[in-house]
Design a protein around this motif. Sequence first.
Motif, PDB file in Angstrom:
ATOM      1  N   LEU A  65       0.823  -1.206   0.000  1.00 18.05           N
ATOM      2  CA  LEU A  65       0.000   0.000   0.000  1.00 18.05           C
ATOM      3  C   LEU A  65       0.859   1.258   0.000  1.00 18.05           C
ATOM      4  N   ARG A  66       1.924   1.257   0.784  1.00 20.06           N
ATOM      5  CA  ARG A  66       2.798   2.435   0.848  1.00 20.06           C
ATOM      6  C   ARG A  66       3.465   2.700  -0.503  1.00 20.06           C
ATOM      7  N   VAL A  67       3.904   1.639  -1.172  1.00 19.65           N
ATOM      8  CA  VAL A  67       4.532   1.804  -2.485  1.00 19.65           C
ATOM      9  C   VAL A  67       3.510   2.331  -3.494  1.00 19.65           C
ATOM     10  N   LEU A  68       2.306   1.787  -3.463  1.00 19.90           N
ATOM     11  CA  LEU A  68       1.257   2.254  -4.379  1.00 19.90           C
ATOM     12  C   LEU A  68       0.925   3.725  -4.135  1.00 19.90           C
ATOM     13  N   ILE A  69       0.911   4.138  -2.876  1.00 24.27           N
ATOM     14  CA  ILE A  69       0.648   5.547  -2.559  1.00 24.27           C
ATOM     15  C   ILE A  69       1.779   6.426  -3.087  1.00 24.27           C
ATOM     16  N   ASP A  70       3.014   5.962  -2.936  1.00 22.99           N
ATOM     17  CA  ASP A  70       4.155   6.717  -3.473  1.00 22.99           C
ATOM     18  C   ASP A  70       4.008   6.931  -4.972  1.00 22.99           C
ATOM     19  N   TRP A  71       3.671   5.865  -5.681  1.00 25.30           N
ATOM     20  CA  TRP A  71       3.516   5.963  -7.134  1.00 25.30           C
ATOM     21  C   TRP A  71       2.346   6.874  -7.514  1.00 25.30           C
ATOM     22  N   THR A  72       1.236   6.749  -6.766  1.00 26.24           N
ATOM     23  CA  THR A  72       0.060   7.567  -7.075  1.00 26.24           C
ATOM     24  C   THR A  72       0.356   9.046  -6.852  1.00 26.24           C
ATOM     25  N   MET A  73       1.024   9.357  -5.754  1.00 25.23           N
ATOM     26  CA  MET A  73       1.389  10.751  -5.477  1.00 25.23           C
ATOM     27  C   MET A  73       2.311  11.302  -6.551  1.00 25.23           C
ATOM     28  N   ALA A  74       3.202  10.435  -7.057  1.00 19.87           N
ATOM     29  CA  ALA A  74       4.151  10.881  -8.082  1.00 19.87           C
ATOM     30  C   ALA A  74       3.450  11.242  -9.386  1.00 19.87           C
ATOM     31  N   LEU A  75       2.249  10.692  -9.620  1.00 23.54           N
ATOM     32  CA  LEU A  75       1.507  11.017 -10.835  1.00 23.54           C
ATOM     33  C   LEU A  75       0.981  12.453 -10.803  1.00 23.54           C
ATOM     34  N   PHE A  76       0.735  12.968  -9.598  1.00 23.56           N
ATOM     35  CA  PHE A  76       0.113  14.288  -9.465  1.00 23.56           C
ATOM     36  C   PHE A  76       1.088  15.365  -8.978  1.00 23.56           C
ATOM     37  N   LEU A  77       2.115  14.965  -8.273  1.00 23.48           N
ATOM     38  CA  LEU A  77       3.086  15.922  -7.743  1.00 23.48           C
ATOM     39  C   LEU A  77       4.422  15.744  -8.445  1.00 23.48           C
ATOM     40  N   ARG A  78       5.192  16.807  -8.543  1.00 21.53           N
ATOM     41  CA  ARG A  78       6.467  16.738  -9.238  1.00 21.53           C
ATOM     42  C   ARG A  78       7.488  15.952  -8.423  1.00 21.53           C
ATOM     43  N   ARG A  79       8.442  15.407  -9.137  1.00 16.97           N
ATOM     44  CA  ARG A  79       9.506  14.613  -8.521  1.00 16.97           C
ATOM     45  C   ARG A  79      10.355  15.486  -7.591  1.00 16.97           C
ATOM     46  N   GLU A  80      10.711  14.946  -6.417  1.00 22.73           N
ATOM     47  CA  GLU A  80      11.597  15.648  -5.485  1.00 22.73           C
ATOM     48  C   GLU A  80      13.040  15.403  -5.902  1.00 22.73           C
ATOM     49  N   VAL A  81      13.794  16.488  -6.119  1.00 20.99           N
ATOM     50  CA  VAL A  81      15.172  16.317  -6.584  1.00 20.99           C
ATOM     51  C   VAL A  81      16.135  17.121  -5.717  1.00 20.99           C
ATOM     52  N   VAL A  82      15.895  17.122  -4.419  1.00 16.46           N
ATOM     53  CA  VAL A  82      16.778  17.831  -3.497  1.00 16.46           C
ATOM     54  C   VAL A  82      17.786  16.866  -2.905  1.00 16.46           C
ATOM     55  N   SER A  83      19.033  17.305  -2.810  1.00 18.07           N
ATOM     56  CA  SER A  83      20.084  16.478  -2.204  1.00 18.07           C
ATOM     57  C   SER A  83      20.105  16.687  -0.702  1.00 18.07           C
ATOM     58  N   LEU A  84      20.155  15.585   0.030  1.00 23.29           N
ATOM     59  CA  LEU A  84      20.311  15.649   1.490  1.00 23.29           C
ATOM     60  C   LEU A  84      21.712  15.170   1.839  1.00 23.29           C
ATOM     61  N   GLY A  85      22.701  15.829   1.245  1.00 25.93           N
ATOM     62  CA  GLY A  85      24.085  15.403   1.405  1.00 25.93           C
ATOM     63  C   GLY A  85      24.565  15.395   2.832  1.00 25.93           C
ATOM     64  N   GLN A  86      23.969  16.237   3.684  1.00 21.00           N
ATOM     65  CA  GLN A  86      24.406  16.289   5.079  1.00 21.00           C
ATOM     66  C   GLN A  86      24.174  14.973   5.815  1.00 21.00           C
ATOM     67  N   ILE A  87      23.319  14.111   5.243  1.00 21.59           N
ATOM     68  CA  ILE A  87      23.041  12.837   5.907  1.00 21.59           C
ATOM     69  C   ILE A  87      24.292  11.969   5.983  1.00 21.59           C
TER      70      ILE A  87
END
Length: 441
Positions: free
Chosen positions: A406-428
Amino acid sequence: MAAVKTKPTRIVIVGGGYVGMYTALGLQSKLRSREASVTVIDPQPHMTYQPFLPEAAAGSIEPRHVVVPLRRVLKRCHVLTGRVTNIKHANKSLTVEALDGHVEQVDYDVLVVAPGSIARTLPIPGLAEQGIAVKTIGEAIFLRNHVLDRLDKAASTLDPEQRRKLLSFVVIGGGFAGIETLAELEDMTRYALRYYENLKPEDLNWVLIEATGRVMPEVSAKMGVYTVKQLEKRGIKVFLDTRVKTMEGGHFILDDGTEFDADTVIWTAGVKANPMLKNTDLPLDERGRVRCTATMQVEGVADAWAAGDCSAVPDLSRTQEDPNATCVPNAQHAVRQAKLLAKNIIAVLRGREPKQYFHKYLGSVAGLGLYKGVADVYGIKVKGVAAWFMHRSYHVSMMPTFNRKLRVLIDWTMALFLRREVVSLGQINDPKADFVRAANS
């Protein structure tokens, strides 16, 4: 009068990956009360669904949704987070190095060996320093941050040679892992460039290097050729029948004389059985895998079983053409072997005969980035969006637990309507750097 059994049979599973977790799930659902206790030992507290690592690295799936917490799903099992360092099956015992560093001995009655595989490396100068594998969720997260960080650095540098190196990305290995990782990350970087005023798509230099004459040997040669053509249409350079001689300092020299610089090296050139198996008294083949019968029992050894990447289980669907054929190391075999393995262990505990593992290869599906894919199933070849949909449908169906599906399906569904996140979290990668600087100022 026959002796009455008073203690449950102690079953220990070494490894919490596909085989380990699925075997434990099968056992906990079918074992009777006090019939047996099950202990799963793994260095990580979770199982990783590796086919989703490329999408996690590209940001299509939340990384936490690619892993399954062992303690959450194995409620009737004991989970021990630690690394097995050796096995003495003659004594029915093994040694575990726990997370806090202490070492303990674990005794058992029945052993399941499923530590999986590790990246197969080669003695190439610079590989250890430059290479990044894609076998764990940690590597996928690091790779995503690393690639996006290269874009940030390339956009800020004034040195054209340094920029060219920062924007050069090399994937070594043309199997499923390599092709899918390359395609997903190239898709991500191409999308991300819309937010960089001084970088253009043609500045990107993605390179695939494969030592054999084709990519993805699991699919037909025709589909392999199609895949290469699709990658080349996207500006990706593909080197077949080519080997890397050196990559020291990020300077590549190939055996055909080609030279170039790259700041990112992704290594997906195959896997090998976990080297821990050398520290056991179990029979191994020439590739370091545990020798098994078709029932997944360890050859010539009582009360020991093995399956998955670390095992040499006969492939009965191919033994007529090749008597020595064994199952290839992939998720398709591992999941199916684990389900039968749990049934076989219970059958033997109850005095019945185990069944032989037989699974005819059904075909393969692969994603080539968003809305792109190839599929070769039951001899039917599919390309493009339809293959991409088949790829996602198959893997979400194989993802363990309804929660994660379900979580994976929600991720994919959200990606259809919202733009891809392309921020680097290099500090991690070094979260205390700023704190240390502040403390020393």
